[in-house]
Design a protein around this motif. Structure first.
Motif, short mmCIF file in Angstrom:
data_model
loop_
_atom_site.label_atom_id
_atom_site.label_comp_id
_atom_site.label_asym_id
_atom_site.label_seq_id
_atom_site.Cartn_x
_atom_site.Cartn_y
_atom_site.Cartn_z
N LEU A 60 13.17 -1.70 5.94
CA LEU A 60 12.16 -1.73 5.22
C LEU A 60 13.24 -0.44 4.47
O LEU A 60 13.20 -1.25 2.99
N ASP A 86 12.87 -1.21 -4.58
CA ASP A 86 11.64 -1.10 -5.10
C ASP A 86 11.94 -0.13 -6.24
O ASP A 86 11.39 0.27 -7.45
N GLU A 87 12.30 1.50 -5.92
CA GLU A 87 12.82 2.23 -6.54
C GLU A 87 13.29 1.98 -7.98
O GLU A 87 14.35 0.94 -8.72
N VAL A 143 9.18 5.43 10.28
CA VAL A 143 8.02 4.07 11.08
C VAL A 143 8.91 3.53 12.47
O VAL A 143 8.36 3.03 13.08
N ALA A 144 10.07 3.25 12.52
CA ALA A 144 11.00 2.90 14.21
C ALA A 144 10.28 3.60 14.77
O ALA A 144 10.27 2.72 15.60
N LEU A 168 13.00 -1.21 0.26
CA LEU A 168 12.30 0.19 -0.58
C LEU A 168 13.00 0.87 -1.75
O LEU A 168 12.39 1.07 -2.47
N ALA A 220 13.42 -0.67 10.15
CA ALA A 220 14.08 0.22 9.42
C ALA A 220 14.25 -0.28 8.58
O ALA A 220 14.75 0.51 7.73
N GLU A 251 0.42 5.43 -2.85
CA GLU A 251 0.82 4.38 -1.77
C GLU A 251 0.92 3.87 -1.07
O GLU A 251 1.52 4.03 0.36
N MET A 252 0.47 2.27 0.31
CA MET A 252 1.24 1.97 1.06
C MET A 252 1.61 0.63 0.86
O MET A 252 1.76 -0.17 0.07
N VAL A 253 2.34 0.83 2.32
CA VAL A 253 3.04 -0.20 2.23
C VAL A 253 3.14 -1.85 3.82
O VAL A 253 2.18 -0.81 5.11
N VAL A 254 3.11 -2.17 3.07
CA VAL A 254 2.27 -3.19 4.54
C VAL A 254 3.89 -4.05 4.29
O VAL A 254 3.83 -4.75 3.85
N PRO A 287 11.71 5.78 6.87
CA PRO A 287 12.17 4.27 8.00
C PRO A 287 12.72 5.39 9.57
O PRO A 287 11.81 4.10 10.25
N ARG A 288 12.83 6.06 9.63
CA ARG A 288 13.31 5.99 10.88
C ARG A 288 11.95 6.92 11.95
O ARG A 288 11.98 6.22 13.13
N VAL A 295 1.79 -6.70 12.47
CA VAL A 295 2.21 -5.91 10.53
C VAL A 295 1.67 -4.24 10.43
O VAL A 295 0.91 -4.28 11.52
N ALA A 296 2.46 -3.52 9.71
CA ALA A 296 2.82 -2.66 9.57
C ALA A 296 1.92 -1.82 8.47
O ALA A 296 2.40 -2.38 7.59
N VAL A 297 1.39 -1.21 8.50
CA VAL A 297 1.41 -0.41 6.88
C VAL A 297 0.95 0.81 6.86
O VAL A 297 0.48 1.38 8.23
N PHE A 298 2.10 1.83 6.65
CA PHE A 298 2.24 3.16 6.65
C PHE A 298 2.77 3.56 4.67
O PHE A 298 2.83 2.53 3.50
N PRO A 299 2.09 4.85 4.58
CA PRO A 299 2.20 5.72 3.90
C PRO A 299 3.76 5.18 2.78
O PRO A 299 4.71 5.24 3.62
N ARG A 300 3.89 5.00 1.72
CA ARG A 300 5.22 4.81 0.64
C ARG A 300 5.66 6.35 0.90
O ARG A 300 4.89 7.61 1.19
N ARG A 303 18.95 9.55 7.09
CA ARG A 303 17.90 9.15 7.12
C ARG A 303 17.47 8.76 8.48
O ARG A 303 16.14 8.95 8.70
N GLY A 304 18.22 9.68 9.71
CA GLY A 304 18.05 9.17 11.24
C GLY A 304 17.28 10.41 11.91
O GLY A 304 16.96 9.81 12.54
N ALA A 336 6.30 12.07 -2.39
CA ALA A 336 6.43 11.25 -2.96
C ALA A 336 6.37 11.31 -4.54
O ALA A 336 5.36 11.24 -4.82
N GLY A 393 5.40 6.54 -5.99
CA GLY A 393 4.23 5.74 -5.29
C GLY A 393 3.59 6.79 -4.17
O GLY A 393 2.71 6.13 -2.98
#
Lengths: 224, 224
Positions: A216, A223-224, B212-213, A220, A213, A197-200, B209-210, B200-205, A182-183, A191, A194
Protein backbone atom coordinates in the motif's frame (compact mmCIF):
# COMPACT_ATOMS: atom_id res chain seq x y z
CA UNK A 1 27.95 22.90 16.19
CA UNK A 2 31.00 22.02 18.28
CA UNK A 3 32.21 24.93 20.41
CA UNK A 4 35.86 25.77 21.11
CA UNK A 5 36.24 23.24 23.94
CA UNK A 6 34.69 20.56 21.73
CA UNK A 7 37.05 21.48 18.90
CA UNK A 8 40.02 21.26 21.24
CA UNK A 9 38.85 17.89 22.54
CA UNK A 10 38.25 16.61 19.00
CA UNK A 11 41.79 17.61 18.10
CA UNK A 12 43.14 15.48 20.97
CA UNK A 13 40.81 12.58 20.09
CA UNK A 14 41.97 12.72 16.51
CA UNK A 15 45.68 12.71 17.46
CA UNK A 16 45.11 9.89 19.95
CA UNK A 17 43.28 7.71 17.43
CA UNK A 18 46.01 8.35 14.86
CA UNK A 19 48.64 7.16 17.36
CA UNK A 20 46.53 4.16 18.44
CA UNK A 21 46.08 3.05 14.86
CA UNK A 22 49.80 3.46 14.14
CA UNK A 23 51.34 2.04 17.32
CA UNK A 24 48.49 0.06 18.90
CA UNK A 25 46.30 1.11 21.81
CA UNK A 26 48.24 -0.56 24.62
CA UNK A 27 51.61 0.64 23.35
CA UNK A 28 50.57 4.29 23.24
CA UNK A 29 51.04 6.29 26.44
CA UNK A 30 49.13 9.35 27.61
CA UNK A 31 52.42 11.29 27.40
CA UNK A 32 52.73 10.47 23.72
CA UNK A 33 49.14 11.55 23.07
CA UNK A 34 49.73 14.82 24.95
CA UNK A 35 52.92 15.46 22.99
CA UNK A 36 51.29 14.73 19.63
CA UNK A 37 48.39 17.04 20.51
CA UNK A 38 50.76 19.76 21.75
CA UNK A 39 49.35 19.82 25.27
CA UNK A 40 50.64 18.99 28.73
CA UNK A 41 49.85 15.77 30.54
CA UNK A 42 47.97 17.88 33.07
CA UNK A 43 45.77 19.44 30.42
CA UNK A 44 45.07 15.97 29.05
CA UNK A 45 43.80 14.81 32.44
CA UNK A 46 41.73 17.96 32.89
CA UNK A 47 39.88 17.08 29.67
CA UNK A 48 39.80 13.27 29.86
CA UNK A 49 39.76 10.94 32.81
CA UNK A 50 41.74 8.20 31.07
CA UNK A 51 43.23 6.89 27.85
CA UNK A 52 40.02 4.91 27.36
CA UNK A 53 37.87 8.04 27.69
CA UNK A 54 39.66 9.78 24.85
CA UNK A 55 38.61 7.01 22.43
CA UNK A 56 34.93 7.90 22.84
CA UNK A 57 35.14 11.61 23.67
CA UNK A 58 33.55 12.55 20.32
CA UNK A 59 30.51 10.46 21.32
CA UNK A 60 30.21 12.57 24.47
CA UNK A 61 30.07 15.66 22.27
CA UNK A 62 27.48 14.08 19.95
CA UNK A 63 25.34 12.77 22.81
CA UNK A 64 25.25 16.29 24.22
CA UNK A 65 24.30 17.68 20.79
CA UNK A 66 21.54 15.07 20.32
CA UNK A 67 20.22 15.90 23.78
CA UNK A 68 20.29 19.61 23.03
CA UNK A 69 18.49 19.04 19.74
CA UNK A 70 15.77 16.98 21.42
CA UNK A 71 15.32 19.58 24.17
CA UNK A 72 14.06 22.09 21.57
CA UNK A 73 10.39 22.18 20.50
CA UNK A 74 9.31 19.53 17.99
CA UNK A 75 5.94 18.95 16.34
CA UNK A 76 6.52 15.24 16.07
CA UNK A 77 8.71 13.57 18.73
CA UNK A 78 9.17 10.39 16.62
CA UNK A 79 10.52 12.49 13.77
CA UNK A 80 12.69 14.40 16.23
CA UNK A 81 14.38 11.16 17.32
CA UNK A 82 15.01 10.21 13.68
CA UNK A 83 16.43 13.69 13.06
CA UNK A 84 18.70 13.40 16.11
CA UNK A 85 20.03 10.09 14.73
CA UNK A 86 20.59 11.80 11.36
CA UNK A 87 22.57 14.60 13.03
CA UNK A 88 24.86 12.06 14.73
CA UNK A 89 25.31 10.10 11.51
CA UNK A 90 26.11 13.17 9.44
CA UNK A 91 28.64 14.35 11.98
CA UNK A 92 30.38 10.99 11.77
CA UNK A 93 30.32 11.26 7.98
CA UNK A 94 32.36 14.44 8.38
CA UNK A 95 34.65 12.75 10.89
CA UNK A 96 35.01 9.66 8.75
CA UNK A 97 38.81 9.38 9.13
CA UNK A 98 38.51 9.48 12.89
CA UNK A 99 35.63 6.98 12.91
CA UNK A 100 37.59 4.62 10.64
CA UNK A 101 40.64 4.75 12.93
CA UNK A 102 38.48 4.12 15.96
CA UNK A 103 36.87 1.15 14.27
CA UNK A 104 40.31 -0.42 13.82
CA UNK A 105 41.43 0.34 17.38
CA UNK A 106 38.21 -0.72 19.10
CA UNK A 107 38.12 -4.06 17.34
CA UNK A 108 41.48 -5.04 18.74
CA UNK A 109 40.75 -4.26 22.39
CA UNK A 110 37.85 -6.15 24.07
CA UNK A 111 37.44 -3.52 26.82
CA UNK A 112 36.96 -0.85 24.14
CA UNK A 113 34.44 -3.03 22.31
CA UNK A 114 32.40 -3.25 25.52
CA UNK A 115 32.69 0.46 26.05
CA UNK A 116 31.44 1.05 22.50
CA UNK A 117 28.35 -1.08 23.17
CA UNK A 118 27.64 0.87 26.36
CA UNK A 119 28.14 4.17 24.52
CA UNK A 120 25.73 3.08 21.78
CA UNK A 121 23.18 2.18 24.42
CA UNK A 122 23.30 5.72 25.80
CA UNK A 123 21.77 7.05 22.56
CA UNK A 124 18.99 4.46 22.87
CA UNK A 125 18.37 5.50 26.47
CA UNK A 126 18.40 9.20 25.51
CA UNK A 127 15.76 8.54 22.84
CA UNK A 128 13.51 6.50 25.16
CA UNK A 129 13.74 9.09 27.95
CA UNK A 130 12.92 11.89 25.53
CA UNK A 131 9.93 10.04 24.02
CA UNK A 132 8.54 9.24 27.48
CA UNK A 133 8.59 12.93 28.34
CA UNK A 134 7.27 14.08 24.96
CA UNK A 135 4.55 11.43 24.52
CA UNK A 136 3.24 10.59 27.98
CA UNK A 137 0.17 8.75 26.61
CA UNK A 138 2.11 6.46 24.27
CA UNK A 139 2.62 2.77 25.21
CA UNK A 140 6.04 2.43 26.80
CA UNK A 141 6.96 -0.65 24.76
CA UNK A 142 6.41 1.17 21.43
CA UNK A 143 8.91 3.82 22.47
CA UNK A 144 11.41 1.20 23.65
CA UNK A 145 11.13 -0.76 20.39
CA UNK A 146 11.28 2.38 18.27
CA UNK A 147 14.41 3.64 20.03
CA UNK A 148 16.08 0.24 19.75
CA UNK A 149 15.31 0.03 16.03
CA UNK A 150 16.50 3.57 15.31
CA UNK A 151 19.73 3.04 17.24
CA UNK A 152 20.44 -0.40 15.74
CA UNK A 153 19.79 0.95 12.24
CA UNK A 154 22.02 3.97 12.81
CA UNK A 155 24.83 1.82 14.23
CA UNK A 156 24.57 -0.75 11.47
CA UNK A 157 24.76 1.82 8.66
CA UNK A 158 27.48 3.77 10.44
CA UNK A 159 29.55 0.60 10.76
CA UNK A 160 29.05 -0.11 7.06
CA UNK A 161 30.09 3.42 6.15
CA UNK A 162 33.16 3.29 8.38
CA UNK A 163 34.18 -0.24 7.45
CA UNK A 164 33.23 -0.37 3.79
CA UNK A 165 33.81 3.22 2.71
CA UNK A 166 30.95 5.18 1.18
CA UNK A 167 28.64 2.18 0.76
CA UNK A 168 26.13 3.44 3.32
CA UNK A 169 25.09 7.08 2.97
CA UNK A 170 22.92 9.38 5.02
CA UNK A 171 20.24 8.86 2.35
CA UNK A 172 20.19 5.14 3.22
CA UNK A 173 19.72 6.05 6.85
CA UNK A 174 17.01 8.59 6.08
CA UNK A 175 15.04 5.99 4.10
CA UNK A 176 15.48 3.29 6.75
CA UNK A 177 14.41 5.66 9.54
CA UNK A 178 11.36 6.76 7.53
CA UNK A 179 10.34 3.07 7.34
CA UNK A 180 10.65 2.70 11.11
CA UNK A 181 8.79 5.99 11.63
CA UNK A 182 5.84 4.72 9.57
CA UNK A 183 5.42 1.88 12.03
CA UNK A 184 4.59 3.99 15.08
CA UNK A 185 2.19 6.63 16.38
CA UNK A 186 -0.07 8.64 14.14
CA UNK A 187 0.67 11.51 11.87
CA UNK A 188 -1.60 14.39 12.76
CA UNK A 189 -0.71 16.31 9.63
CA UNK A 190 -3.84 17.15 7.63
CA UNK A 191 -4.20 15.01 4.50
CA UNK A 192 -3.87 17.77 1.93
CA UNK A 193 -5.21 16.85 -1.52
CA UNK A 194 -6.55 13.41 -0.87
CA UNK A 195 -8.67 14.52 2.10
CA UNK A 196 -11.92 12.58 2.26
CA UNK A 197 -10.82 10.29 -0.57
CA UNK A 198 -11.07 6.57 0.04
CA UNK A 199 -8.65 3.84 -0.95
CA UNK A 200 -9.87 0.38 -1.90
CA UNK A 201 -7.32 -2.42 -1.68
CA UNK A 202 -7.84 -5.99 -2.78
CA UNK A 203 -5.36 -8.69 -1.82
CA UNK A 204 -5.31 -12.46 -1.20
CA UNK A 205 -6.44 -13.49 2.27
CA UNK A 206 -3.39 -14.75 4.16
CA UNK A 207 -1.13 -11.93 2.97
CA UNK A 208 0.99 -10.81 5.93
CA UNK A 209 -0.27 -7.46 7.28
CA UNK A 210 3.21 -5.92 7.01
CA UNK A 211 3.34 -6.96 3.38
CA UNK A 212 -0.09 -5.36 2.81
CA UNK A 213 1.19 -2.20 4.48
CA UNK A 214 4.35 -2.22 2.38
CA UNK A 215 2.48 -2.72 -0.92
CA UNK A 216 0.00 0.00 0.00
CA UNK A 217 2.75 2.38 0.95
CA UNK A 218 4.48 1.92 -2.37
CA UNK A 219 1.26 2.41 -4.33
CA UNK A 220 0.22 5.44 -2.31
CA UNK A 221 3.64 7.02 -2.73
CA UNK A 222 3.52 6.41 -6.49
CA UNK A 223 0.19 8.25 -6.60
CA UNK A 224 1.60 11.34 -4.87
CA UNK B 1 18.03 -27.79 30.90
CA UNK B 2 20.90 -26.85 33.21
CA UNK B 3 23.38 -29.69 33.73
CA UNK B 4 25.17 -30.43 37.03
CA UNK B 5 27.92 -27.86 36.49
CA UNK B 6 25.30 -25.24 35.65
CA UNK B 7 23.32 -26.15 38.77
CA UNK B 8 26.45 -25.83 40.86
CA UNK B 9 27.26 -22.46 39.30
CA UNK B 10 23.69 -21.25 39.80
CA UNK B 11 23.94 -22.19 43.48
CA UNK B 12 27.03 -19.99 43.85
CA UNK B 13 25.42 -17.16 41.85
CA UNK B 14 22.36 -17.32 44.05
CA UNK B 15 24.40 -17.21 47.28
CA UNK B 16 26.54 -14.36 45.93
CA UNK B 17 23.53 -12.26 44.94
CA UNK B 18 21.93 -12.88 48.33
CA UNK B 19 25.10 -11.59 50.04
CA UNK B 20 25.42 -8.62 47.67
CA UNK B 21 21.83 -7.58 48.32
CA UNK B 22 22.30 -7.93 52.08
CA UNK B 23 25.80 -6.42 52.54
CA UNK B 24 26.37 -4.48 49.33
CA UNK B 25 28.48 -5.52 46.37
CA UNK B 26 31.73 -3.77 47.32
CA UNK B 27 31.56 -4.92 50.93
CA UNK B 28 31.21 -8.61 50.03
CA UNK B 29 34.46 -10.55 49.54
CA UNK B 30 35.05 -13.64 47.41
CA UNK B 31 35.90 -15.50 50.64
CA UNK B 32 32.47 -14.71 52.05
CA UNK B 33 30.78 -15.90 48.85
CA UNK B 34 32.81 -19.10 48.89
CA UNK B 35 31.95 -19.72 52.52
CA UNK B 36 28.23 -19.07 51.99
CA UNK B 37 28.23 -21.44 48.99
CA UNK B 38 30.17 -24.08 50.93
CA UNK B 39 33.11 -24.13 48.50
CA UNK B 40 36.78 -23.22 48.65
CA UNK B 41 38.21 -19.98 47.30
CA UNK B 42 40.08 -22.11 44.78
CA UNK B 43 36.89 -23.76 43.52
CA UNK B 44 35.32 -20.31 43.21
CA UNK B 45 38.14 -19.14 40.95
CA UNK B 46 37.98 -22.32 38.89
CA UNK B 47 34.33 -21.52 38.10
CA UNK B 48 34.42 -17.71 37.90
CA UNK B 49 37.16 -15.33 36.94
CA UNK B 50 36.06 -12.57 39.30
CA UNK B 51 33.41 -11.29 41.68
CA UNK B 52 31.93 -9.39 38.75
CA UNK B 53 31.67 -12.57 36.66
CA UNK B 54 29.54 -14.30 39.26
CA UNK B 55 26.85 -11.60 38.96
CA UNK B 56 26.14 -12.56 35.34
CA UNK B 57 27.05 -16.25 35.34
CA UNK B 58 23.41 -17.28 34.85
CA UNK B 59 23.39 -15.23 31.63
CA UNK B 60 26.36 -17.30 30.42
CA UNK B 61 24.27 -20.43 30.99
CA UNK B 62 21.24 -18.94 29.22
CA UNK B 63 23.28 -17.63 26.30
CA UNK B 64 24.67 -21.14 25.84
CA UNK B 65 21.14 -22.58 26.00
CA UNK B 66 19.80 -20.07 23.49
CA UNK B 67 22.72 -20.85 21.18
CA UNK B 68 22.09 -24.58 21.52
CA UNK B 69 18.40 -24.10 20.80
CA UNK B 70 19.13 -22.06 17.67
CA UNK B 71 21.66 -24.63 16.46
CA UNK B 72 18.86 -27.22 16.08
CA UNK B 73 16.71 -27.40 12.92
CA UNK B 74 13.94 -24.80 12.63
CA UNK B 75 11.32 -24.32 9.92
CA UNK B 76 11.17 -20.59 10.50
CA UNK B 77 14.32 -18.85 11.73
CA UNK B 78 12.40 -15.68 12.77
CA UNK B 79 10.14 -17.81 14.95
CA UNK B 80 13.19 -19.63 16.30
CA UNK B 81 14.67 -16.33 17.53
CA UNK B 82 11.38 -15.43 19.24
CA UNK B 83 11.30 -18.90 20.83
CA UNK B 84 14.89 -18.51 22.05
CA UNK B 85 13.91 -15.19 23.69
CA UNK B 86 10.92 -16.94 25.27
CA UNK B 87 13.18 -19.67 26.68
CA UNK B 88 15.43 -17.06 28.31
CA UNK B 89 12.46 -15.14 29.69
CA UNK B 90 10.80 -18.23 31.14
CA UNK B 91 14.02 -19.32 32.79
CA UNK B 92 14.29 -15.91 34.46
CA UNK B 93 10.66 -16.24 35.57
CA UNK B 94 11.73 -19.38 37.44
CA UNK B 95 14.79 -17.59 38.80
CA UNK B 96 12.79 -14.52 39.76
CA UNK B 97 14.30 -14.16 43.25
CA UNK B 98 17.78 -14.20 41.82
CA UNK B 99 16.87 -11.77 39.04
CA UNK B 100 15.27 -9.41 41.55
CA UNK B 101 18.36 -9.43 43.75
CA UNK B 102 20.59 -8.80 40.76
CA UNK B 103 18.42 -5.89 39.70
CA UNK B 104 19.01 -4.24 43.09
CA UNK B 105 22.76 -4.94 43.06
CA UNK B 106 23.38 -3.91 39.46
CA UNK B 107 21.61 -0.60 39.86
CA UNK B 108 23.95 0.46 42.61
CA UNK B 109 27.23 -0.27 40.82
CA UNK B 110 27.90 1.58 37.53
CA UNK B 111 30.44 -1.02 36.34
CA UNK B 112 27.80 -3.74 36.74
CA UNK B 113 25.24 -1.67 34.84
CA UNK B 114 27.68 -1.43 31.95
CA UNK B 115 28.34 -5.13 32.12
CA UNK B 116 24.59 -5.79 32.01
CA UNK B 117 24.25 -3.72 28.84
CA UNK B 118 27.12 -5.64 27.22
CA UNK B 119 25.58 -8.95 28.31
CA UNK B 120 22.21 -7.98 26.83
CA UNK B 121 23.93 -7.08 23.58
CA UNK B 122 25.36 -10.60 23.33
CA UNK B 123 21.83 -12.00 22.88
CA UNK B 124 21.22 -9.46 20.11
CA UNK B 125 24.49 -10.47 18.43
CA UNK B 126 23.66 -14.17 18.81
CA UNK B 127 20.30 -13.62 17.10
CA UNK B 128 21.78 -11.58 14.21
CA UNK B 129 24.55 -14.12 13.63
CA UNK B 130 22.05 -16.99 13.62
CA UNK B 131 19.66 -15.22 11.21
CA UNK B 132 22.51 -14.39 8.84
CA UNK B 133 23.43 -18.06 8.65
CA UNK B 134 19.83 -19.30 8.45
CA UNK B 135 18.52 -16.70 5.96
CA UNK B 136 21.40 -15.84 3.65
CA UNK B 137 19.12 -14.10 1.12
CA UNK B 138 17.43 -11.80 3.65
CA UNK B 139 18.39 -8.09 3.79
CA UNK B 140 20.95 -7.63 6.56
CA UNK B 141 19.23 -4.58 8.00
CA UNK B 142 15.93 -6.46 8.53
CA UNK B 143 17.75 -9.03 10.61
CA UNK B 144 19.58 -6.35 12.60
CA UNK B 145 16.35 -4.45 13.31
CA UNK B 146 14.44 -7.62 14.15
CA UNK B 147 17.10 -8.79 16.61
CA UNK B 148 17.29 -5.35 18.22
CA UNK B 149 13.50 -5.21 18.64
CA UNK B 150 13.25 -8.75 20.03
CA UNK B 151 16.07 -8.11 22.51
CA UNK B 152 14.79 -4.69 23.60
CA UNK B 153 11.28 -6.11 24.08
CA UNK B 154 12.57 -9.07 26.07
CA UNK B 155 14.73 -6.84 28.27
CA UNK B 156 11.97 -4.30 28.83
CA UNK B 157 9.41 -6.90 29.91
CA UNK B 158 11.97 -8.77 31.99
CA UNK B 159 12.84 -5.55 33.80
CA UNK B 160 9.15 -4.91 34.46
CA UNK B 161 8.67 -8.43 35.78
CA UNK B 162 11.73 -8.19 38.01
CA UNK B 163 11.10 -4.66 39.20
CA UNK B 164 7.31 -4.59 39.45
CA UNK B 165 6.54 -8.19 40.38
CA UNK B 166 4.26 -10.24 38.15
CA UNK B 167 3.09 -7.31 36.04
CA UNK B 168 4.78 -8.59 32.87
CA UNK B 169 4.20 -12.25 32.05
CA UNK B 170 5.54 -14.56 29.39
CA UNK B 171 2.16 -14.15 27.65
CA UNK B 172 2.90 -10.42 27.29
CA UNK B 173 6.24 -11.27 25.75
CA UNK B 174 4.71 -13.89 23.44
CA UNK B 175 2.17 -11.36 22.14
CA UNK B 176 4.78 -8.61 21.70
CA UNK B 177 7.16 -10.95 19.84
CA UNK B 178 4.32 -12.15 17.59
CA UNK B 179 3.76 -8.50 16.63
CA UNK B 180 7.42 -8.05 15.76
CA UNK B 181 7.42 -11.38 13.88
CA UNK B 182 4.51 -10.19 11.70
CA UNK B 183 6.68 -7.34 10.50
CA UNK B 184 9.37 -9.42 8.79
CA UNK B 185 9.90 -12.11 6.18
CA UNK B 186 7.11 -14.18 4.75
CA UNK B 187 5.24 -17.08 6.21
CA UNK B 188 5.38 -19.98 3.81
CA UNK B 189 2.65 -21.88 5.64
CA UNK B 190 -0.17 -22.78 3.23
CA UNK B 191 -3.29 -20.67 3.71
CA UNK B 192 -5.66 -23.44 4.80
CA UNK B 193 -9.35 -22.55 4.53
CA UNK B 194 -9.20 -19.10 3.07
CA UNK B 195 -6.96 -20.17 0.18
CA UNK B 196 -7.80 -18.25 -2.97
CA UNK B 197 -10.20 -15.96 -1.10
CA UNK B 198 -9.73 -12.22 -1.52
CA UNK B 199 -10.03 -9.45 1.05
CA UNK B 200 -11.33 -6.01 0.12
CA UNK B 201 -10.37 -3.20 2.47
CA UNK B 202 -11.63 0.37 2.27
CA UNK B 203 -10.04 3.10 4.35
CA UNK B 204 -9.49 6.87 4.24
CA UNK B 205 -6.53 7.93 2.14
CA UNK B 206 -3.84 9.20 4.49
CA UNK B 207 -4.30 6.39 7.02
CA UNK B 208 -0.83 5.29 8.16
CA UNK B 209 0.09 1.94 6.56
CA UNK B 210 0.93 0.46 9.97
CA UNK B 211 -2.53 1.45 11.17
CA UNK B 212 -4.08 -0.18 8.09
CA UNK B 213 -2.08 -3.32 8.80
CA UNK B 214 -3.14 -3.30 12.44
CA UNK B 215 -6.85 -2.84 11.65
CA UNK B 216 -6.68 -5.56 9.00
CA UNK B 217 -4.92 -7.92 11.34
CA UNK B 218 -7.58 -7.48 13.99
CA UNK B 219 -10.42 -8.00 11.51
CA UNK B 220 -8.77 -11.03 9.91
CA UNK B 221 -8.12 -12.58 13.30
CA UNK B 222 -11.76 -12.00 14.32
CA UNK B 223 -12.84 -13.85 11.19
CA UNK B 224 -10.78 -16.92 12.01
Amino acid sequence: MPDDTDRFRLHVVSEALRLFSEKGYEATSVDEIAEAAGISRRTFFRQFRSKEDVVFADHEILLAQAQEYLAADHDDPWDAVCDAAMIVFERFSQWNDMATRRYAVVHEVPALRDREIVTGFRYERLFVDYLRRALPGEPDLSMVQFSASVTATHNYLLRRMVRDGAEATSEDLRAALADIRRGVGRRDAPAADGDGEMVVAVFPRGTAPRRVAELLRRRLEEDE
